[in-house]
Write a protein that holds these residues in place. Structure first.
Motif, short mmCIF file in Angstrom:
data_model
loop_
_atom_site.label_atom_id
_atom_site.label_comp_id
_atom_site.label_asym_id
_atom_site.label_seq_id
_atom_site.Cartn_x
_atom_site.Cartn_y
_atom_site.Cartn_z
N GLN A 26 47.82 37.15 50.97
CA GLN A 26 47.19 38.30 50.32
C GLN A 26 46.10 37.83 49.36
O GLN A 26 45.04 38.46 49.26
CB GLN A 26 48.22 39.14 49.58
CG GLN A 26 49.13 39.91 50.48
CD GLN A 26 50.15 40.74 49.71
OE1 GLN A 26 50.47 40.46 48.57
NE2 GLN A 26 50.67 41.78 50.37
N LEU A 27 46.34 36.73 48.66
CA LEU A 27 45.34 36.19 47.74
C LEU A 27 44.08 35.78 48.49
O LEU A 27 42.97 36.13 48.08
CB LEU A 27 45.89 35.00 46.96
CG LEU A 27 44.87 34.28 46.07
CD1 LEU A 27 44.27 35.22 45.04
CD2 LEU A 27 45.50 33.07 45.41
N GLN A 36 39.81 38.92 42.71
CA GLN A 36 40.39 37.70 42.18
C GLN A 36 41.92 37.68 42.21
O GLN A 36 42.52 36.66 41.90
CB GLN A 36 39.92 37.47 40.73
CG GLN A 36 38.41 37.35 40.61
CD GLN A 36 37.83 36.23 41.45
OE1 GLN A 36 38.33 35.11 41.40
NE2 GLN A 36 36.82 36.53 42.24
N SER A 37 42.53 38.78 42.57
CA SER A 37 43.98 38.88 42.49
C SER A 37 44.57 39.41 43.80
O SER A 37 43.98 40.31 44.42
CB SER A 37 44.36 39.83 41.35
OG SER A 37 45.72 40.15 41.39
N PRO A 38 45.72 38.89 44.21
CA PRO A 38 46.37 39.41 45.42
C PRO A 38 46.91 40.83 45.24
O PRO A 38 47.24 41.49 46.22
CB PRO A 38 47.50 38.42 45.69
CG PRO A 38 47.82 37.86 44.35
CD PRO A 38 46.49 37.81 43.61
N SER A 39 46.98 41.28 44.00
CA SER A 39 47.54 42.62 43.76
C SER A 39 46.70 43.71 44.43
O SER A 39 47.22 44.75 44.81
CB SER A 39 47.68 42.91 42.27
OG SER A 39 46.42 42.96 41.64
N ARG A 47 50.54 50.76 50.18
CA ARG A 47 49.98 52.12 50.15
C ARG A 47 50.24 52.78 48.81
O ARG A 47 50.57 53.95 48.72
CB ARG A 47 50.53 52.95 51.30
CG ARG A 47 50.26 52.40 52.69
CD ARG A 47 48.86 52.59 53.21
NE ARG A 47 48.66 54.02 53.47
CZ ARG A 47 47.62 54.69 53.01
NH1 ARG A 47 46.69 54.10 52.30
NH2 ARG A 47 47.51 55.97 53.27
N GLN A 48 50.06 52.02 47.73
CA GLN A 48 50.23 52.54 46.38
C GLN A 48 48.93 53.17 45.88
O GLN A 48 47.84 52.66 46.15
CB GLN A 48 50.62 51.41 45.41
CG GLN A 48 51.99 50.87 45.63
CD GLN A 48 52.33 49.76 44.66
OE1 GLN A 48 51.46 49.10 44.12
NE2 GLN A 48 53.62 49.56 44.44
#
Length: 77
Positions: A26-27, A36-39, A47-48
């Motif tokens: 994901q990153l 810059q973030s996998p979030s 699906r948030q």
């Protein structure tokens, strides 16, 4: 005919499957997409907050995965 939620769910699953098939984290995908973030990718995959890939993302992903963008988009027929 599929509804909007189903449409985005299918795109998300296709991208996720292709990402995993290529052993891309994901990153790494987030970095490819300019984040810059996998979030960012995690939110989409979960699906948030109605997070989705946009057309620009799909163009980048298709190029990175050496695919035709049409392979990432489900038929609406």
């Amino acid at each position: 005919m599929i509804n909007e939620d189903e449409f985005f769910n299918i795109i998300t699953e296709i991208v996720k499957e292709e990402r995993k098939k290529r052993k891309i984290s994901q990153l790494h995908l987030a970095l490819i997409l300019g984040h810059q973030s996998p979030s960012y990718v995690a939110r989409i995959e979960l699906r948030q907050d109605n997070a989705n890939y946009n057309l620009h993302h799909l163009l980048i992903i298709a190029e990175e995965f050496n695919m035709d963008i049409q392979q990432l988009i489900p038929s609406t027929a």
